[in-house]
Scaffold this motif. Structure first.
Motif, PDB file in Angstrom:
ATOM      1  N   TYR A   1       0.848  -1.186   0.000  1.00 44.92           N
ATOM      2  CA  TYR A   1       0.000   0.000   0.000  1.00 44.92           C
ATOM      3  C   TYR A   1       0.891   1.247   0.000  1.00 44.92           C
ATOM      4  O   TYR A   1       2.104   1.170  -0.103  1.00 44.92           O
ATOM      5  N   ASN A   2       0.250   2.390   0.178  1.00 43.31           N
ATOM      6  CA  ASN A   2       0.966   3.670   0.151  1.00 43.31           C
ATOM      7  C   ASN A   2       1.808   3.805   1.414  1.00 43.31           C
ATOM      8  O   ASN A   2       1.277   3.867   2.524  1.00 43.31           O
ATOM      9  N   SER A   3       3.107   3.842   1.261  1.00 43.47           N
ATOM     10  CA  SER A   3       4.001   3.910   2.427  1.00 43.47           C
ATOM     11  C   SER A   3       3.959   5.251   3.130  1.00 43.47           C
ATOM     12  O   SER A   3       4.454   5.389   4.243  1.00 43.47           O
ATOM     13  N   ASP A   4       3.375   6.269   2.463  1.00 47.89           N
ATOM     14  CA  ASP A   4       3.292   7.592   3.088  1.00 47.89           C
ATOM     15  C   ASP A   4       1.997   7.785   3.861  1.00 47.89           C
ATOM     16  O   ASP A   4       1.735   8.875   4.383  1.00 47.89           O
ATOM     17  N   ASP A   5       1.191   6.746   3.945  1.00 57.17           N
ATOM     18  CA  ASP A   5      -0.079   6.861   4.658  1.00 57.17           C
ATOM     19  C   ASP A   5       0.180   7.138   6.140  1.00 57.17           C
ATOM     20  O   ASP A   5       1.015   6.483   6.771  1.00 57.17           O
ATOM     21  N   GLU A   6      -0.554   8.089   6.721  1.00 57.85           N
ATOM     22  CA  GLU A   6      -0.360   8.495   8.113  1.00 57.85           C
ATOM     23  C   GLU A   6      -0.672   7.348   9.070  1.00 57.85           C
ATOM     24  O   GLU A   6      -0.017   7.195  10.107  1.00 57.85           O
ATOM     25  N   VAL A   7      -1.664   6.528   8.731  1.00 59.11           N
ATOM     26  CA  VAL A   7      -2.028   5.411   9.601  1.00 59.11           C
ATOM     27  C   VAL A   7      -0.872   4.421   9.707  1.00 59.11           C
ATOM     28  O   VAL A   7      -0.532   3.947  10.794  1.00 59.11           O
ATOM     29  N   ILE A   8      -0.267   4.106   8.554  1.00 55.68           N
ATOM     30  CA  ILE A   8       0.872   3.183   8.573  1.00 55.68           C
ATOM     31  C   ILE A   8       2.019   3.775   9.380  1.00 55.68           C
ATOM     32  O   ILE A   8       2.708   3.076  10.128  1.00 55.68           O
ATOM     33  N   HIS A   9       2.210   5.072   9.237  1.00 57.66           N
ATOM     34  CA  HIS A   9       3.285   5.749   9.969  1.00 57.66           C
ATOM     35  C   HIS A   9       3.063   5.633  11.480  1.00 57.66           C
ATOM     36  O   HIS A   9       4.009   5.348  12.243  1.00 57.66           O
ATOM     37  N   GLU A  10       1.808   5.841  11.924  1.00 55.28           N
ATOM     38  CA  GLU A  10       1.511   5.754  13.355  1.00 55.28           C
ATOM     39  C   GLU A  10       1.614   4.312  13.854  1.00 55.28           C
ATOM     40  O   GLU A  10       2.041   4.058  14.979  1.00 55.28           O
ATOM     41  N   MET A  11       1.212   3.349  13.003  1.00 59.34           N
ATOM     42  CA  MET A  11       1.384   1.947  13.377  1.00 59.34           C
ATOM     43  C   MET A  11       2.858   1.624  13.600  1.00 59.34           C
ATOM     44  O   MET A  11       3.231   0.931  14.551  1.00 59.34           O
ATOM     45  N   GLU A  12       3.683   2.152  12.709  1.00 59.99           N
ATOM     46  CA  GLU A  12       5.125   1.912  12.837  1.00 59.99           C
ATOM     47  C   GLU A  12       5.664   2.530  14.121  1.00 59.99           C
ATOM     48  O   GLU A  12       6.502   1.938  14.813  1.00 59.99           O
ATOM     49  N   ARG A  13       5.160   3.712  14.462  1.00 57.45           N
ATOM     50  CA  ARG A  13       5.592   4.359  15.702  1.00 57.45           C
ATOM     51  C   ARG A  13       5.177   3.530  16.918  1.00 57.45           C
ATOM     52  O   ARG A  13       5.930   3.408  17.900  1.00 57.45           O
ATOM     53  N   ASP A  14       3.968   2.947  16.862  1.00 66.26           N
ATOM     54  CA  ASP A  14       3.512   2.130  17.990  1.00 66.26           C
ATOM     55  C   ASP A  14       4.339   0.862  18.139  1.00 66.26           C
ATOM     56  O   ASP A  14       4.646   0.423  19.254  1.00 66.26           O
ATOM     57  N   VAL A  15       4.689   0.250  17.013  1.00 72.05           N
ATOM     58  CA  VAL A  15       5.523  -0.946  17.082  1.00 72.05           C
ATOM     59  C   VAL A  15       6.902  -0.589  17.630  1.00 72.05           C
ATOM     60  O   VAL A  15       7.482  -1.323  18.438  1.00 72.05           O
ATOM     61  N   ASN A  16       7.439   0.534  17.174  1.00 70.33           N
ATOM     62  CA  ASN A  16       8.723   0.997  17.721  1.00 70.33           C
ATOM     63  C   ASN A  16       8.607   1.262  19.221  1.00 70.33           C
ATOM     64  O   ASN A  16       9.553   1.035  19.986  1.00 70.33           O
ATOM     65  N   ARG A  17       7.400   1.741  19.589  1.00 74.03           N
ATOM     66  CA  ARG A  17       7.172   1.987  21.008  1.00 74.03           C
ATOM     67  C   ARG A  17       7.183   0.675  21.797  1.00 74.03           C
ATOM     68  O   ARG A  17       7.741   0.591  22.896  1.00 74.03           O
ATOM     69  N   LEU A  18       6.550  -0.342  21.243  1.00 78.69           N
ATOM     70  CA  LEU A  18       6.582  -1.664  21.875  1.00 78.69           C
ATOM     71  C   LEU A  18       8.011  -2.179  22.012  1.00 78.69           C
ATOM     72  O   LEU A  18       8.376  -2.784  23.022  1.00 78.69           O
TER      73      LEU A  18
END
Length: 407
Positions: A220-237
């Motif tokens: 999908y679109n790698s610039d999507d804000e939702v994907i970006h926030e998901m990545e931040r949450d995983v990094n947070r984990l």
């Protein structure tokens, strides 16, 4: 509310205190009984000594064997005592300081023994304060008064229970401290083991999530804000797992800008909080301190979560950073407009197991306090008012010359 462990701990402390108080009271009561019994016995001894002295002085013509018996009775009664006539003149005494009762005259040609008047008057006044005198009326109309004081054994017995209780109390304090330290050490080992196991268990799913996010980016679109926030949450984990893996080891502290570290976390945290809660970050933007960023963010996270939980519907959380140049300290104040904390709980809230939430474990602020200590700082409730809010203050060293504590 307190979880059962803390409640039971308080009950055991109360029971131990009651038991110790019962021992102390029983010891004092029994010792007082012995003291009263011995005190009556010593008064009887003083009376017998006075009567025997009277017999010796007033019956000079009796049988020698009887006189010897009277002398033996008198000399067997060891008790500091003084006999005076009705004018208060000292006639006889016994068991006083021999160095003060017999002093040689300065006149070597007229060497004779005499007593020290000052010492005798001092002892006499002490005996008058200690006990009522025993009065003896002689056949010739004279009157004697017998004054006495307690023996050394009785004096020591009066003091003994207090010495005994002091030693017992000291022993109990040392024993409690030792057992408490052992118990805390065991608990720490359990927590460290659980934390490291949690970090290990989280490692596999976090790695899988990171892989799936990469797949989503490709599909999908790698610039999507939702994907970006998901990545931040995983990094947070991943950061959370890293925190737990570091428990039990010495954290690495490096120099960081305090304002920027807090700002980065607040930006992440506020978009995951209700829009009715506003965040204000203000203060000195240039201050630096030695930090372990993952652990320091954990501190801020716990305090912000507590602040959010304290606010019912809407409110404001303010974070203020101020440097105290004179003391080389940094003050970080986190204030909320929540329900507030009673003053009686200002210190209790940092104890493990204390919580006011129905489903809380009461570990958040306890861990927060320990992590602040890892940074060689301290945390406390600066102020709080019921219905208006609470302010926590973190104090860190702004200088760079200190060693980090062990987690």
């Amino acid at each position: 509310m307190n979880i059962p462990y803390t409640h039971n701990k308080q009950i055991w402390k109360l029971l131990l205190f009651i038991f110790a108080a019962a021992i102390a009271i029983a010891s004092l009561v029994y010792t007082n009984y012995l003291v009263e019994s011995l005190s009556k016995s010593e008064r009887t001894k003083a009376e017998v000594w006075a009567m025997s002295t009277k017999s010796i002085m007033t019956m000079p013509d009796v049988d020698d064997d009887f006189i010897s018996f009277i002398y033996a009775v008198r000399d067997s009664l060891t008790l500091p005592a003084i006999i005076t006539d009705k004018e208060g003149n000292i006639i006889f005494w016994r068991d006083l300081d021999s160095t003060k009762t017999n002093i040689k005259s300065d006149d070597s040609l007229n060497s004779r023994l005499q007593y020290d008047p000052g010492y005798f008057q001092k002892e006499l006044q002490a005996m008058k304060r200690a006990h009522d005198p025993i009065t003896l009326n002689l056949e010739n109309g004279e009157q004697w008064k017998i004054y006495y004081k307690e023996s050394k054994a009785l004096q020591n017995l009066r003091v003994f229970p207090y010495i005994q209780l002091s030693l017992i109390a000291l022993f109990l304090v040392i024993a409690y401290s030792v057992f408490n330290s052992i118990k805390k050490a065991e608990q720490n080992l359990v927590w460290v083991g659980m934390a490291k196991e949690a970090a290990h268990q989280l490692g596999t799913p976090i790695s899988s999530l990171m892989g799936w996010i990469e797949v989503i980016k490709l599909k999908y679109n790698s610039d999507d804000e939702v994907i970006h926030e998901m990545e931040r949450d995983v990094n947070r984990l991943e950061t959370v797992a890293d925190r737990f893996s570091k428990i039990g080891s010495k954290p690495v502290l490096t120099n960081h800008n305090v304002y920027e570290v807090i700002q980065d976390f607040v930006n992440y945290f506020k978009i995951r909080t209700s829009e009715k809660i506003s965040f204000i970050l203000k203060g000195d933007t240039h201050v630096e301190a030695m930090l372990n960023v993952p652990l320091f963010e954990w501190i801020i996270e716990n305090l912000l979560k507590n602040a959010v939980n304290a606010i019912d519907k809407e409110g404001t959380i303010t974070i203020s950073i101020k440097e105290n140049i004179a003391k080389e300290e940094i003050f970080i104040d986190i204030s909320d407009t929540g329900k507030g904390i009673p003053k009686a709980n200002f210190d209790t809230i940092f104890q493990p197991g204390f919580t006011t939430r129905q489903r809380g474990w009461g570990l958040g602020l306890s861990l927060t306090k320990r992590m602040v200590q890892y940074h060689n700082g301290h945390i406390f409730v600066k102020e709080s008012e019921i219905g208006k809010g609470t302010t926590f203050r973190i104090v860190l060293k702004s200088n760079l010359n200190y060693e980090p504590a062990q987690i």
